[in-house]
Motif scaffolding. Structure first.
Motif, PDB file in Angstrom:
ATOM      1  N   LYS A 140       0.835  -1.207   0.000  1.00  0.00           N
ATOM      2  CA  LYS A 140       0.000   0.000   0.000  1.00  0.00           C
ATOM      3  C   LYS A 140       0.870   1.258   0.000  1.00  0.00           C
ATOM      4  O   LYS A 140       2.026   1.214   0.400  1.00  0.00           O
ATOM      5  N   GLY A 141       0.262   2.357  -0.372  1.00  0.00           N
ATOM      6  CA  GLY A 141       0.999   3.616  -0.442  1.00  0.00           C
ATOM      7  C   GLY A 141       1.747   3.677  -1.760  1.00  0.00           C
ATOM      8  O   GLY A 141       1.448   2.933  -2.703  1.00  0.00           O
ATOM      9  N   ASN A 142       2.755   4.540  -1.812  1.00  0.00           N
ATOM     10  CA  ASN A 142       3.543   4.630  -3.037  1.00  0.00           C
ATOM     11  C   ASN A 142       5.018   4.484  -2.680  1.00  0.00           C
ATOM     12  O   ASN A 142       5.797   5.433  -2.757  1.00  0.00           O
ATOM     13  N   PRO A 143       5.386   3.275  -2.232  1.00  0.00           N
ATOM     14  CA  PRO A 143       6.753   3.113  -1.724  1.00  0.00           C
ATOM     15  C   PRO A 143       7.809   3.119  -2.824  1.00  0.00           C
ATOM     16  O   PRO A 143       7.554   2.659  -3.943  1.00  0.00           O
ATOM     17  N   LYS A 144       8.980   3.657  -2.476  1.00  0.00           N
ATOM     18  CA  LYS A 144      10.173   3.421  -3.310  1.00  0.00           C
ATOM     19  C   LYS A 144      10.552   1.974  -3.060  1.00  0.00           C
ATOM     20  O   LYS A 144      10.493   1.510  -1.925  1.00  0.00           O
ATOM     21  N   ILE A 145      10.955   1.295  -4.109  1.00  0.00           N
ATOM     22  CA  ILE A 145      11.275  -0.120  -3.913  1.00  0.00           C
ATOM     23  C   ILE A 145      12.735  -0.402  -4.264  1.00  0.00           C
ATOM     24  O   ILE A 145      13.203  -0.033  -5.347  1.00  0.00           O
ATOM     25  N   LEU A 146      13.427  -1.015  -3.320  1.00  0.00           N
ATOM     26  CA  LEU A 146      14.808  -1.416  -3.579  1.00  0.00           C
ATOM     27  C   LEU A 146      14.834  -2.922  -3.792  1.00  0.00           C
ATOM     28  O   LEU A 146      14.440  -3.687  -2.917  1.00  0.00           O
ATOM     29  N   CYS A 147      15.285  -3.334  -4.970  1.00  0.00           N
ATOM     30  CA  CYS A 147      15.380  -4.761  -5.281  1.00  0.00           C
ATOM     31  C   CYS A 147      16.806  -5.206  -4.972  1.00  0.00           C
ATOM     32  O   CYS A 147      17.748  -4.751  -5.642  1.00  0.00           O
ATOM     33  N   VAL A 148      16.941  -6.054  -3.978  1.00  0.00           N
ATOM     34  CA  VAL A 148      18.271  -6.449  -3.502  1.00  0.00           C
ATOM     35  C   VAL A 148      18.347  -7.969  -3.407  1.00  0.00           C
ATOM     36  O   VAL A 148      17.379  -8.660  -3.704  1.00  0.00           O
ATOM     37  N   HIS A 149      19.495  -8.476  -2.958  1.00  0.00           N
ATOM     38  CA  HIS A 149      19.658  -9.896  -2.665  1.00  0.00           C
ATOM     39  C   HIS A 149      19.260 -10.749  -3.868  1.00  0.00           C
ATOM     40  O   HIS A 149      18.352 -11.585  -3.803  1.00  0.00           O
ATOM     41  N   GLY A 150      19.946 -10.478  -4.985  1.00  0.00           N
ATOM     42  CA  GLY A 150      19.739 -11.277  -6.189  1.00  0.00           C
ATOM     43  C   GLY A 150      20.941 -11.057  -7.085  1.00  0.00           C
ATOM     44  O   GLY A 150      21.698 -10.096  -6.881  1.00  0.00           O
ATOM     45  N   GLU A 151      21.132 -11.940  -8.065  1.00  0.00           N
ATOM     46  CA  GLU A 151      22.188 -11.674  -9.031  1.00  0.00           C
ATOM     47  C   GLU A 151      21.805 -10.395  -9.773  1.00  0.00           C
ATOM     48  O   GLU A 151      20.631 -10.038  -9.839  1.00  0.00           O
ATOM     49  N   ALA A 152      22.829  -9.712 -10.331  1.00  0.00           N
ATOM     50  CA  ALA A 152      22.608  -8.376 -10.893  1.00  0.00           C
ATOM     51  C   ALA A 152      21.409  -8.331 -11.842  1.00  0.00           C
ATOM     52  O   ALA A 152      20.552  -7.448 -11.746  1.00  0.00           O
ATOM     53  N   GLU A 153      21.334  -9.322 -12.726  1.00  0.00           N
ATOM     54  CA  GLU A 153      20.268  -9.317 -13.726  1.00  0.00           C
ATOM     55  C   GLU A 153      18.887  -9.459 -13.085  1.00  0.00           C
ATOM     56  O   GLU A 153      17.918  -8.833 -13.535  1.00  0.00           O
ATOM     57  N   SER A 154      18.814 -10.269 -12.030  1.00  0.00           N
ATOM     58  CA  SER A 154      17.529 -10.448 -11.330  1.00  0.00           C
ATOM     59  C   SER A 154      17.067  -9.138 -10.720  1.00  0.00           C
ATOM     60  O   SER A 154      15.896  -8.770 -10.816  1.00  0.00           O
ATOM     61  N   CYS A 155      17.995  -8.440 -10.066  1.00  0.00           N
ATOM     62  CA  CYS A 155      17.629  -7.192  -9.386  1.00  0.00           C
ATOM     63  C   CYS A 155      17.199  -6.130 -10.403  1.00  0.00           C
ATOM     64  O   CYS A 155      16.181  -5.460 -10.214  1.00  0.00           O
ATOM     65  N   THR A 156      17.961  -6.001 -11.494  1.00  0.00           N
ATOM     66  CA  THR A 156      17.637  -4.947 -12.457  1.00  0.00           C
ATOM     67  C   THR A 156      16.346  -5.276 -13.220  1.00  0.00           C
ATOM     68  O   THR A 156      15.499  -4.417 -13.422  1.00  0.00           O
ATOM     69  N   ASP A 157      16.189  -6.540 -13.587  1.00  0.00           N
ATOM     70  CA  ASP A 157      14.980  -6.947 -14.306  1.00  0.00           C
ATOM     71  C   ASP A 157      13.739  -6.752 -13.419  1.00  0.00           C
ATOM     72  O   ASP A 157      12.711  -6.243 -13.876  1.00  0.00           O
TER      73      ASP A 157
END
Ligand SMILES: [Zn+2]
Ligand SMILES: [Zn+2]
Length: 429
Positions: free
Chosen positions: A388-405
């Motif tokens: 809920k809300g409009n959070p900024k999302i940090l995608c972490v704890h993954g291989e580089a391609e997983s996080c960026t994708d």
């Protein structure tokens, strides 16, 4: 005249100390004007040297939160206890499991680890036990909820100086044989820090994985062979044991390495388990390997051996691997995530095993069954869409391609600001 203005919402800084475009050394600093909290403080263990997260002064640290015992979330935390004793928050079983895992790390590491058993002891003495619920840490309020990843794992909602940040830790939103799924209840958020381990992969349905495991193990044993199942000592070993037992696997099962200690510890914490009696029953039929003599005997028989480490980086599983690698009747069934560069990953991708520089094709059967204790691609996106809300999302704890994708897809599908940060990146809220 001095006018004192009340500041309702301060600037809160979130800095990525580790696990940016990599799996390992998780660490996130949340710093407001009055409070400083650290979420996880792990180590990155690869074939090469171990690597550590960025550092911060422990002096003004209000608390360290360890979401679960895995070393990529806990393994560097004792470093803060050389001169200070900041409070460290974890569940009781996480505390016990962290103790054995870090001891083992100190014992086995061929490389320099920047702390010793004394710092680990001081850290455990500074531990404040948590359960599901809300706790005050410095000026912040932190709510912990079950994460469904390994026994004792939690995710953390941090309310700090008017901002709400949710950290998934490692999370699984489906039931497993061992654990109940995570169903986080969250208010409107300003930021979510979310793991991306399997952001590009949907897991096979759980039942199919279970069936494949039981069938493969049965085939190997009925063909006169030994099936080695290298598994993380905490969580996966118990899961595999429960699955084999649940499906009526009728041949011998042995358990070796750190998996033994962890299994006994976990069985003592029935509240953490979905079906404690299943684990107890499974444990009653298992052969507990006592040493080299038992191992030799097992290698002459048919059956299944469950043993840490899960990526063949050390521990008892490698002792079996040395022998079975040249035996076509035997099999190694990998059931854990294999970090690139580890012997398990090389075996899985290339069918080769051996010391660096002496890798050879193996003759035994090699299987990988994706028993994940992490959300897969669809579950992760569902989780993000439920925020809920409009959070900024940090995608972490993954291989580089997983996080960026993952970050790209979040932007497209939800319109949230999403990032795949790297170590040292800092975000203002
Ligand atoms: Zn984990
Ligand atoms: Zn992890």
């Amino acid at each position: 005249m001095i006018i004192i203005m009340e500041v309702k919402s301060n600037l809160v800084n979130v800095t990525v100390f580790g696990a940016g475009r990599e799996v390992g050394r998780s660490g996130f600093e949340i710093k407001g004007e009055k409070s400083k909290i650290l979420l996880d403080y792990g180590i990155l263990v690869k074939e090469e040297r171990p690597a550590f997260p960025l550092s911060t002064s422990p002096k003004d640290l209000d608390g360290i939160i360890i979401t679960h015992a895995h070393l990529d979330h806990s393994g560097t935390a004792p470093l803060f206890y050389t001169s200070e004793t900041p409070p460290i928050y974890m569940t009781e079983i996480t505390k016990q499991l962290t103790d054995i895992l870090i001891r083992d790390l100190l014992h086995l590491s061929a490389y320099y680890i920047p702390f010793e058993a004394l710092e680990l002891k001081t850290m455990l003495e500074s531990c404040r036990s948590i359960a599901e619920g809300t706790y005050k840490i410095g000026e912040a309020e932190v709510r912990f909820q079950n994460s469904g990843h390994i026994p004792g794992s939690v995710n953390a909602l941090v309310e700090i100086e008017g901002k709400r940040i949710w950290y998934s830790g490692d999370i699984n939103t489906i039931d497993t044989a061992l654990l109940t799924r995570a169903e986080p209840e969250l208010p409107e958020l300003d930021m979510a820090i979310i793991e991306s381990t399997y952001a590009m992969v949907d897991h096979l349905p759980r039942e199919e994985c279970e069936r494949k495991l039981v069938e493969t193990a049965t085939e190997v044993v009925e063909g006169g062979g030994l099936a080695l199942i290298p598994a993380f000592s905490v969580g996966r070993s118990q899961e595999i044991l429960c699955i084999l037992h649940k499906h009526g696997f009728k041949y011998d099962i042995a358990i070796d390495g750190m998996s033994r200690t962890a299994t006994r510890m976990i069985a003592e914490c029935p509240k953490e388990l979905r079906d404690p009696s299943l684990l107890r029953e499974a444990m009653a039929r298992v052969k507990w390997v006592q040493g080299e003599r038992d191992r030799k005997k097992l290698l002459e028989k048919r059956g299944v051996v469950i043993s840490s480490s899960g990526m063949l980086t050390g521990g008892a599983s490698t002792r079996y691997m040395e022998k079975i690698r040249n035996r076509p009747k035997d099999a190694v069934i990998l059931v854990s995530y294999q970090i690139p560069g580890t012997p398990g990953r090389i075996l899985m991708d290339e069918g080769k095993y051996g010391p660096p520089g002496e890798l050879r094709k193996v003759k035994c059967r090699v299987e990988w069954i994706d028993f994940s204790s992490h959300c897969g691609k669809s579950n992760l996106m569902e989780l993000v869409k439920s925020l809920k809300g409009n959070p900024k999302i940090l995608c972490v704890h993954g291989e580089a391609e997983s996080c960026t994708d993952f970050a790209e897809r979040i932007k497209e599908e939800t319109g949230h600001e999403a990032y795949a940060p790297t170590m040292g990146d800092s975000f203002k809220l």
